[in-house]
Motif scaffolding. Structure first.
Motif, PDB file in Angstrom:
ATOM      1  N   HIS A  82       0.849  -1.185   0.000  1.00 16.98           N
ATOM      2  CA  HIS A  82       0.000   0.000   0.000  1.00 16.98           C
ATOM      3  C   HIS A  82       0.891   1.244   0.000  1.00 16.98           C
ATOM      4  O   HIS A  82       1.533   1.560   1.011  1.00 16.98           O
ATOM      5  CB  HIS A  82      -0.910   0.019   1.227  1.00 16.98           C
ATOM      6  CG  HIS A  82      -1.728  -1.219   1.407  1.00 16.98           C
ATOM      7  ND1 HIS A  82      -2.689  -1.619   0.506  1.00 16.98           N
ATOM      8  CD2 HIS A  82      -1.722  -2.164   2.386  1.00 16.98           C
ATOM      9  CE1 HIS A  82      -3.250  -2.742   0.921  1.00 16.98           C
ATOM     10  NE2 HIS A  82      -2.671  -3.094   2.055  1.00 16.98           N
ATOM     11  N   ASP A 139      -7.956  -9.233  -5.084  1.00 16.26           N
ATOM     12  CA  ASP A 139      -8.260  -8.400  -3.935  1.00 16.26           C
ATOM     13  C   ASP A 139      -9.256  -9.123  -3.030  1.00 16.26           C
ATOM     14  O   ASP A 139      -9.679 -10.250  -3.339  1.00 16.26           O
ATOM     15  CB  ASP A 139      -8.756  -7.026  -4.390  1.00 16.26           C
ATOM     16  CG  ASP A 139     -10.147  -7.067  -5.030  1.00 16.26           C
ATOM     17  OD1 ASP A 139     -10.846  -8.106  -4.926  1.00 16.26           O
ATOM     18  OD2 ASP A 139     -10.546  -6.059  -5.638  1.00 16.26           O
ATOM     19  N   THR A 145      -5.965  -8.062  -9.304  1.00 14.42           N
ATOM     20  CA  THR A 145      -5.227  -6.920  -8.764  1.00 14.42           C
ATOM     21  C   THR A 145      -3.749  -7.090  -9.065  1.00 14.42           C
ATOM     22  O   THR A 145      -3.268  -8.214  -9.275  1.00 14.42           O
ATOM     23  CB  THR A 145      -5.427  -6.800  -7.240  1.00 14.42           C
ATOM     24  OG1 THR A 145      -4.624  -5.713  -6.730  1.00 14.42           O
ATOM     25  CG2 THR A 145      -4.993  -8.067  -6.524  1.00 14.42           C
ATOM     26  N   THR A 149      -1.520  -1.075  -4.123  1.00 17.51           N
ATOM     27  CA  THR A 149      -2.521  -0.014  -4.072  1.00 17.51           C
ATOM     28  C   THR A 149      -1.810   1.319  -3.895  1.00 17.51           C
ATOM     29  O   THR A 149      -0.708   1.377  -3.355  1.00 17.51           O
ATOM     30  CB  THR A 149      -3.523  -0.217  -2.923  1.00 17.51           C
ATOM     31  OG1 THR A 149      -2.869   0.044  -1.658  1.00 17.51           O
ATOM     32  CG2 THR A 149      -4.081  -1.630  -2.914  1.00 17.51           C
ATOM     33  N   ARG A 150      -2.451   2.375  -4.348  1.00 13.72           N
ATOM     34  CA  ARG A 150      -1.866   3.724  -4.236  1.00 13.72           C
ATOM     35  C   ARG A 150      -2.925   4.675  -3.705  1.00 13.72           C
ATOM     36  O   ARG A 150      -4.044   4.728  -4.231  1.00 13.72           O
ATOM     37  CB  ARG A 150      -1.316   4.191  -5.584  1.00 13.72           C
ATOM     38  CG  ARG A 150      -0.178   3.313  -6.071  1.00 13.72           C
ATOM     39  CD  ARG A 150       0.451   3.803  -7.374  1.00 13.72           C
ATOM     40  NE  ARG A 150       1.511   2.871  -7.775  1.00 13.72           N
ATOM     41  CZ  ARG A 150       2.758   2.920  -7.333  1.00 13.72           C
ATOM     42  NH1 ARG A 150       3.113   3.893  -6.492  1.00 13.72           N
ATOM     43  NH2 ARG A 150       3.651   2.021  -7.721  1.00 13.72           N
ATOM     44  N   THR A 151      -2.565   5.435  -2.667  1.00 16.03           N
ATOM     45  CA  THR A 151      -3.494   6.342  -2.013  1.00 16.03           C
ATOM     46  C   THR A 151      -2.852   7.713  -1.869  1.00 16.03           C
ATOM     47  O   THR A 151      -1.791   7.848  -1.244  1.00 16.03           O
ATOM     48  CB  THR A 151      -3.891   5.821  -0.622  1.00 16.03           C
ATOM     49  OG1 THR A 151      -4.478   4.522  -0.748  1.00 16.03           O
ATOM     50  CG2 THR A 151      -4.861   6.761   0.061  1.00 16.03           C
ATOM     51  N   TYR A 184      -4.529   4.358   4.506  1.00 13.22           N
ATOM     52  CA  TYR A 184      -5.355   3.389   3.783  1.00 13.22           C
ATOM     53  C   TYR A 184      -5.607   2.196   4.693  1.00 13.22           C
ATOM     54  O   TYR A 184      -4.687   1.699   5.357  1.00 13.22           O
ATOM     55  CB  TYR A 184      -4.664   2.939   2.491  1.00 13.22           C
ATOM     56  CG  TYR A 184      -5.463   1.948   1.688  1.00 13.22           C
ATOM     57  CD1 TYR A 184      -6.639   2.333   1.053  1.00 13.22           C
ATOM     58  CD2 TYR A 184      -5.061   0.618   1.579  1.00 13.22           C
ATOM     59  CE1 TYR A 184      -7.393   1.425   0.319  1.00 13.22           C
ATOM     60  CE2 TYR A 184      -5.798  -0.300   0.837  1.00 13.22           C
ATOM     61  CZ  TYR A 184      -6.961   0.108   0.219  1.00 13.22           C
ATOM     62  OH  TYR A 184      -7.705  -0.788  -0.496  1.00 13.22           O
ATOM     63  N   TRP A 187      -5.978  -4.569   3.652  1.00 11.19           N
ATOM     64  CA  TRP A 187      -6.806  -5.727   3.346  1.00 11.19           C
ATOM     65  C   TRP A 187      -6.773  -6.698   4.523  1.00 11.19           C
ATOM     66  O   TRP A 187      -5.911  -6.578   5.416  1.00 11.19           O
ATOM     67  CB  TRP A 187      -6.303  -6.395   2.067  1.00 11.19           C
ATOM     68  CG  TRP A 187      -6.451  -5.531   0.841  1.00 11.19           C
ATOM     69  CD1 TRP A 187      -6.987  -4.270   0.788  1.00 11.19           C
ATOM     70  CD2 TRP A 187      -6.053  -5.868  -0.490  1.00 11.19           C
ATOM     71  NE1 TRP A 187      -6.950  -3.803  -0.495  1.00 11.19           N
ATOM     72  CE2 TRP A 187      -6.389  -4.756  -1.307  1.00 11.19           C
ATOM     73  CE3 TRP A 187      -5.449  -6.980  -1.068  1.00 11.19           C
ATOM     74  CZ2 TRP A 187      -6.144  -4.742  -2.674  1.00 11.19           C
ATOM     75  CZ3 TRP A 187      -5.211  -6.970  -2.440  1.00 11.19           C
ATOM     76  CH2 TRP A 187      -5.562  -5.862  -3.231  1.00 11.19           C
TER      77      TRP A 187
END
Length: 447
Positions: A82, A139, A145, A149-151, A184, A187
């Motif tokens: 992440h 995911d 996926t 992930t990028r936030t 974030y 998961w």
């Protein structure tokens, strides 16, 4: 002998007093804490007395289990990275992450290019953990996926200033793991190894200082995913944090970290913690990490170069006393020095994966794997009897030991109350199948 931590923060305090007094600051002289493990443990114990005892019980439980016969089985762990970023520099490209994944796999399989640099005295102790990591292909909802992930966040730095004086603010740090706090959510930790990549630095009189380079949550007693029950530790989330400059040996921003990292092995160290390992000195002057084949040593050296080959900071004048194992991934030595996990460390990590983090390994995300539901068992741990709730009657109930042997089987279950008095102390897998759904849970038997 003074501990590494006390020496380091005494030096930092004196250093900042000097630079404030004379108005001078040399960024190259500011040693960032490489690992936040001890600081986190100390603060959690302060906030929640008994936290360290729970971690100790977890360690001892894993150690007390017999070593599993190695048959070449490789434990494979799905990973999701992440990336939490405020600017383009922090939003590191995939190529650094892919390089980091290769570094992890070479380290845990003992196949990296510099394995031959391990000193001859320690080469017989080096172990292949037969543990591998791969980017999660799906995911939590089963969608394809990339495993990354990028936030985008409004927070420039997540770091806390108190770290330069030996403090550590868990709540400030944990912001990276919560969407509503600028990070974030991650998961499910029982299905994925979550690795958050962000910037835990802060600005000090116009100088950027990384607060901590990495931090991992250890497994705690008795098992996952229930080892971080809601509210027990103020919502701390299970997983690993890594400072973005440490990711990959090809990361050009590693120069920001004053020569402390170069080969991407901060991640190796932190995942060692995640799999139950400790610093070699047990975070005490000449203490122990609880692993038999790691020499007693003091982590008092943090330098750009490797220590002398004969350095022995805790010489005990015994025939089998060994020099400091600064090649070990669980030391504080520079990346260029680190080349091994010992066979004892390997055994411990595999035990943790077998009995505490077992929901992670070997195809847990396979598209062909049937959906399994959580089986409600009370009490758990239990001694003689358990109550199984919220399942239809008439299904098959089976109980397996940690080796996969079926130790109890009821073809048609007519009652939700079950006598387990004949089971020995240990951890078991309980499975209930009614022909449509499958329920599973861990059962801990204590005597």
């Amino acid at each position: 002998m003074a501990s590494f931590t006390s020496i380091k923060y005494y030096s930092l305090t004196l250093f900042f007093f000097t630079i404030i007094t004379f108005g001078q600051l040399n960024a190259q002289t500011i040693p960032a804490p490489i690992c936040g493990y001890k600081m986190m443990m100390d603060q959690m114990e302060s906030k929640f007395p008994g936290y360290k005892a729970a971690e100790q019980r977890s360690f001892e439980y894993a150690q007390s289990n017999p070593a599993f016969e190695r048959n070449g089985e490789v434990y494979r762990i799905p990973v999701v990275f992440h990336v939490i970023y405020n600017n383009d520099k922090q939003n590191i490209p995939d190529e650094y992450i892919l390089d980091q994944l290769d570094i992890l796999n070479h380290a845990f399989r003992n196949t990296h290019n510099d394995v031959g640099q391990t000193r001859p005295i320690f080469q017989p102790l080096a172990g292949d953990a037969e543990i591998e990591f791969y980017l999660a292909p799906k995911d939590p909802e089963g969608n394809p996926t990339s495993g990354i992930t990028r936030t985008k966040t409004d927070i420039e730095y997540f770091g806390d200033f108190s770290v330069i004086l030996g403090g550590f603010d868990v709540e400030s740090f944990e912001r990276i793991k919560y969407t509503d706090k600028g990070g974030y959510d991650g998961w499910p930790s029982n299905r994925y190894l979550n690795i958050w990549i962000a910037d835990e630095g802060f600005d000090f009189f116009g100088i950027y200082i990384p607060a901590v380079l990495g931090l991992a949550t250890p497994p705690t007693f008795p098992q996952l995913p229930d080892n971080w029950p809601e509210g027990a530790v103020d919502g701390i989330k299970d997983g690993v944090f890594l400072q973005y400059q440490t990711i990959g040996a090809n990361n050009p921003y590693k120069d920001d970290l004053m020569g402390l990292v170069s080969q991407g092995r901060t991640a190796v160290h932190e995942i060692g913690h995640y799999l139950g390992l400790r610093h070699i000195d047990g975070d005490e002057g000449c203490g122990t990490d609880g692993i038999d084949d790691t020499p007693v040593m003091d982590l008092s050296t943090q330098a750009a170069d490797c220590p002398a080959t004969d350095v022995n900071t805790c010489e005990v004048n015994e025939p089998n006393d060994m020099p400091d194992m600064w090649e070990n991934y669980m030391d504080y030595s520079n990346d260029i020095c680190q080349t091994l996990f010992t066979k004892g460390q390997v055994s411990h990590m595999r035990k943790v994966l077998s009995i505490q983090r077992d929901t992670l390994i070997n195809g847990a995300l396979s598209v062909n794997k049937e959906v399994r539901y959580k089986l409600s068992i009370n009490p758990n741990p239990a001694m003689n009897e358990i109550l199984i709730n919220n399942i239809p009657e008439g299904g098959q109930l089976s109980i397996f030991d940690i080796f996969g042997n079926r130790v109890m089987n009821i073809e048609i279950l007519r009652t939700n109350r079950l006598d387990i008095s004949n089971l020995s102390q240990g951890i078991y897998n309980v499975r209930y199948v009614d022909g449509i759904k499958t329920w599973e849970s861990k059962l801990i038997v204590v005597k």
